[in-house]
Design an enzyme around this catalytic site. Structure first.
Site, PDB file in Angstrom:
ATOM      1  N   GLY A  19     -16.470 -44.267 -39.681  1.00  0.00           N
ATOM      2  CA  GLY A  19     -17.614 -43.558 -39.141  1.00  0.00           C
ATOM      3  C   GLY A  19     -18.046 -42.473 -40.103  1.00  0.00           C
ATOM      4  O   GLY A  19     -19.234 -42.267 -40.344  1.00  0.00           O
ATOM      5  N   GLU A  42     -15.091 -36.894 -45.419  1.00  0.00           N
ATOM      6  CA  GLU A  42     -15.462 -35.497 -45.653  1.00  0.00           C
ATOM      7  C   GLU A  42     -16.934 -35.335 -45.976  1.00  0.00           C
ATOM      8  O   GLU A  42     -17.587 -34.424 -45.519  1.00  0.00           O
ATOM      9  CB  GLU A  42     -14.633 -34.901 -46.797  1.00  0.00           C
ATOM     10  CG  GLU A  42     -13.307 -34.362 -46.394  1.00  0.00           C
ATOM     11  CD  GLU A  42     -12.302 -35.448 -46.160  1.00  0.00           C
ATOM     12  OE1 GLU A  42     -11.127 -35.134 -46.045  1.00  0.00           O
ATOM     13  OE2 GLU A  42     -12.692 -36.614 -46.077  1.00  0.00           O
ATOM     14  N   ASN A  43     -17.451 -36.204 -46.832  1.00  0.00           N
ATOM     15  CA  ASN A  43     -18.841 -36.061 -47.243  1.00  0.00           C
ATOM     16  C   ASN A  43     -19.657 -37.333 -47.074  1.00  0.00           C
ATOM     17  O   ASN A  43     -20.858 -37.332 -47.279  1.00  0.00           O
ATOM     18  CB  ASN A  43     -18.923 -35.617 -48.710  1.00  0.00           C
ATOM     19  CG  ASN A  43     -18.172 -34.328 -48.946  1.00  0.00           C
ATOM     20  OD1 ASN A  43     -16.996 -34.330 -49.281  1.00  0.00           O
ATOM     21  ND2 ASN A  43     -18.835 -33.216 -48.729  1.00  0.00           N
ATOM     22  N   HIS A  51     -15.721 -32.700 -37.478  1.00  0.00           N
ATOM     23  CA  HIS A  51     -14.427 -33.273 -37.883  1.00  0.00           C
ATOM     24  C   HIS A  51     -14.282 -33.264 -39.402  1.00  0.00           C
ATOM     25  O   HIS A  51     -13.234 -32.866 -39.935  1.00  0.00           O
ATOM     26  CB  HIS A  51     -14.324 -34.705 -37.354  1.00  0.00           C
ATOM     27  CG  HIS A  51     -13.020 -35.371 -37.664  1.00  0.00           C
ATOM     28  ND1 HIS A  51     -12.029 -35.542 -36.722  1.00  0.00           N
ATOM     29  CD2 HIS A  51     -12.529 -35.903 -38.808  1.00  0.00           C
ATOM     30  CE1 HIS A  51     -10.997 -36.161 -37.272  1.00  0.00           C
ATOM     31  NE2 HIS A  51     -11.277 -36.388 -38.548  1.00  0.00           N
ATOM     32  N   GLU A  52     -15.326 -33.712 -40.100  1.00  0.00           N
ATOM     33  CA  GLU A  52     -15.213 -33.828 -41.551  1.00  0.00           C
ATOM     34  C   GLU A  52     -15.176 -32.466 -42.235  1.00  0.00           C
ATOM     35  O   GLU A  52     -14.473 -32.291 -43.230  1.00  0.00           O
ATOM     36  CB  GLU A  52     -16.360 -34.680 -42.099  1.00  0.00           C
ATOM     37  CG  GLU A  52     -16.425 -36.097 -41.537  1.00  0.00           C
ATOM     38  CD  GLU A  52     -15.078 -36.812 -41.524  1.00  0.00           C
ATOM     39  OE1 GLU A  52     -14.260 -36.573 -42.438  1.00  0.00           O
ATOM     40  OE2 GLU A  52     -14.839 -37.603 -40.597  1.00  0.00           O
ATOM     41  N   HIS A  97     -11.719 -31.126 -42.183  1.00  0.00           N
ATOM     42  CA  HIS A  97     -10.822 -31.710 -43.182  1.00  0.00           C
ATOM     43  C   HIS A  97     -10.811 -30.933 -44.495  1.00  0.00           C
ATOM     44  O   HIS A  97      -9.880 -31.101 -45.292  1.00  0.00           O
ATOM     45  CB  HIS A  97     -11.212 -33.155 -43.461  1.00  0.00           C
ATOM     46  CG  HIS A  97     -10.518 -34.146 -42.590  1.00  0.00           C
ATOM     47  ND1 HIS A  97      -9.160 -34.127 -42.392  1.00  0.00           N
ATOM     48  CD2 HIS A  97     -10.992 -35.208 -41.883  1.00  0.00           C
ATOM     49  CE1 HIS A  97      -8.825 -35.127 -41.589  1.00  0.00           C
ATOM     50  NE2 HIS A  97      -9.917 -35.786 -41.261  1.00  0.00           N
TER      51      HIS A  97
END
Length: 669
Positions: free
Chosen positions: A365, A368-369, A397-398, A401
């Site tokens: 889905g 991080e980027n 969420h990302e 991280h």
């Protein structure tokens, strides 16, 4: 990823390339012949400032010539045969890489999309060895004049032994370099290779993503390194604890832009193999794991944060999506989420920028980027409320991280829950701060806790943390990316935060991030930092140490059902299984018993917290013949609750007469 890298930026008015940090895909690795092909000569020159001069001269041909190198009876045999192990030996420690890659965004005359590159890896010898193992998967190498896959040089006065033999170990995905003498402890060396790989559409490593714009096919070169696919882009020590600094250079077509983990320093037009192209160089990355490395080449455009913003934020997507305003929501919330986490962790955002790109094809889905388009873009005129919520949660969420996963990384994949469980839990806090009217903290019970309840109630479930030696192969690593890791990890950490209190938990996380920044950890490191904070706070009283309490929740699978008999005040616990006659697949040193924090209320009055520390106990205040008792208030603990029939009836009567006394979330047990 996953729900989880460090990324770089773009300059100029040309189209876009971007980097991303992490994610995961599970695919069975196909077997291939262990053979070496000579590829066309690569003219890209390495950075002389950091990469020693080499004299490797790959052969040039119209079509790569096949040079088959197979092991024969005359081949040297190393006593330990370390190349048969899936885990790297600890004899070498990477320091930095120089990597130059040139993705070909047009099909070649053989019907392939390829990338050409060269890389150098600087490493230190930690333990004396005559063997270099470096990960490599589906790469074809140019051979040196000595018919080897690589060249070795000494750095800082070190003398490099001669290379005796090299080969590709297909099963364990290594390039093996056998030396005539041993490397010296404390000395540094440089391993240089030239190679080409396929820019396939398999969503792994360095791959291509395609889309159509006005009937014209466009190709994006992008990456998905997590968990074990950096080795598919260039040879590297591809384990999370093998952190290093990366110096990246990307060669790309005119009218495109390149991004990488580090901020770009310069883009220039050069002639490469009689073709005008762009060459973009980037600042060195922070010390990071290979699976976080990311880079993208595309003709996307972006919107960005104001010039005065402390962190540069850019949202990249297809031109039509950006021009339609579909990136505005992500741009508006990212800065607020970053600010929330900086305050929550008491830790500064570790990068200069946050690039987020919406990709037509991506295995997760989001990372991080990197995001699937629906996870980043939002169109108020067409997107559903669910799409709106997904865009918020994926972003939260990302960004989380960047601290849990990137700044501090688990040592090995058996503790993946440290990355994903923490990011999942705090993502609800970040989302709640940005959209306070959405009740995201309550929705966590529905989306994560209830999901984990269902999946962890079978006899074939697994603990959050497995022994390190049980997770070795790429397939075993990929198996760690499941809902137990994400959802149960989040639920258990939420429970920990609840019985410690959120401020105490946050202080422990801050201490953890500060001590282990740019390093790797195991779960006991988190317990120890939390315990230090608890020991310094007289207001926190626990019946046992964090280690004693929490190991029961992460080292054995499943969870208990707590039964309360209000007629006697008796409380008991039992391993909850959907099939009550089934037996767990594995034994537990804790005999499937837990230290259970019970927050409870009586007739609407909160009674505080009681601990169940054994299989059966009695708590006299829970004994009643007239008042209803409700345990696990707000489903703060990862366990189910059952009652005697009389108490169930009193609860039903209360709900019938005035259900507002009991919040709905409390009934999701």
């Amino acid at each position: 990823m996953g729900k989880g890298g460090f990324v770089a930026s773009v300059v100029g008015t040309m189209a876009v390339i971007i980097i991303i940090g992490l994610s995961v895909g599970t695919q069975k690795h196909k077997q291939e012949e262990s053979r070496t092909k000579v590829m066309p000569k690569v003219e890209v020159k390495p950075k002389t400032a950091v990469m020693p001069k080499t004299v490797v001269k790959p052969k040039t041909a119209v079509k790569p010539k096949t040079v088959v190198k197979t092991k024969t009876e005359d081949d040297p045999i190393h006593e330990a045969k370390l190349w048969k192990n899936y885990r790297l030996p600890t004899s070498l420690a990477p320091l930095y890489y120089n990597v130059t890659l040139w993705p070909q965004l047009k099909m070649d005359i053989y019907g392939r999309y390829i990338f050409i590159g060269h890389s150098g890896a600087a490493f230190m010898c930690v333990n004396e060895t005559d063997l270099i193992l470096i990960h490599s998967y589906e790469l074809k190498y140019s051979l040196t004049w000595g018919r080897h896959h690589a060249m070795l040089r000494g750095l800082s006065g070190a003398k490099a032994p001669a290379i005796k033999k090299t080969w590709l170990e297909v099963e364990t995905q290594y390039l093996v370099v056998q030396l005539s003498e041993k490397l010296q402890v404390g000395m540094t060396y440089w391993l240089y290779t030239e190679f080409q790989g396929e820019l396939a559409d398999d969503l792994r490593g360095f791959y291509r993503s395609e889309f159509f714009e006005n009937g014209v096919k466009k190709v994006v070169a992008t990456t998905q390194m997590q968990p074990t696919f950096a080795r598919k882009a260039f040879p590297c020590f591809d384990e999370p604890a093998m952190k290093a600094v990366f110096h990246m250079t990307l060669i790309h077509p005119l009218r495109t832009v390149a991004l990488a983990n580090g901020m770009e320093t310069a883009t220039e037009i050069i002639i490469q193999n009689k073709e005008w192209v762009l060459r973009t160089k980037f600042k060195p990355t922070e010390k990071m794991s290979t699976y976080l490395l990311a880079f993208v080449v595309s003709d996307f455009i972006s919107i960005k944060s104001p010039a005065e913003a402390k962190v540069l934020i850019r949202i990249w997507a297809q031109r039509k999506a950006i021009e339609a305003g579909q990136g505005k929501y992500a741009l508006n919330i990212t800065g607020n989420i970053i600010n929330f986490y900086q305050n929550y962790y008491n830790s500064t955002y570790p990068l200069q920028k946050s690039d987020q790109i919406a990709l037509p094809a991506f295995s997760f889905g989001a990372m991080e980027n990197s995001f699937k388009e629906k996870a980043l873009l939002f169109d108020p005129s067409m997107s559903s409320n669910k799409d709106h919520e997904w865009a918020l949660m994926a972003n939260s969420h990302e960004v989380a991280h960047m601290w849990f996963g990137n700044l501090v990384t688990m040592k090995w994949w058996n503790d993946l829950w440290l990355n994903e469980g923490l990011a999942t839990y705090v993502s609800y806090l970040g989302a709640d701060d940005v959209q306070p009217t959405w009740n995201m903290k309550d929705l966590m019970v529905l989306y994560e806790v209830q999901k984990a309840f269902a999946l962890d109630a079978v006899a074939s479930s697994h603990p959050l943390s497995s022994p390190e030696e049980k997770v070795n192969t790429p397939a075993e690593i990929a198996d760690q990316f499941d809902y137990i890791t994400y959802s149960k990890g989040a639920a258990v950490l939420r429970m920990l935060s609840e019985f410690l209190s959120e401020p105490v938990f946050a202080r422990g996380l801050s201490a953890y991030l500060k001590q282990f920044a740019y390093g790797n950890t195991v779960y006991t490191d988190l317990w120890e930092k939390l315990q230090e904070v608890i020991d310094s706070d007289p207001a926190v009283n626990l019946p046992a140490s964090v280690t004693e309490i929490m190991n029961r929740w992460i080292l054995q699978m499943g969870y208990p059902v707590v039964t309360i008999d209000t007629q006697t005040g008796r409380i008991s616990q039992e391993h909850f299984l959907l099939d009550s006659e089934s037996e767990p697949d594995r034994p537990s040193v804790f005999n499937y018993e837990w230290f259970v924090p019970i927050k409870w209320m009586k007739n609407g009055t909160v009674m505080g917290q009681h601990w169940l520390l054994e299989k059966t106990a009695t708590h006299e205040p829970m004994r009643t013949n007239s008042e209803w008792v409700l345990a696990n208030v707000n489903v703060s603990g990862f366990y189910r609750v059952n009652y005697d029939s009389q108490n169930w009836q009193r609860l039903l009567s209360q709900l019938t007469s005035d259900h507002s006394v009991i919040r709905l979330v409390m009934l999701l047990f």
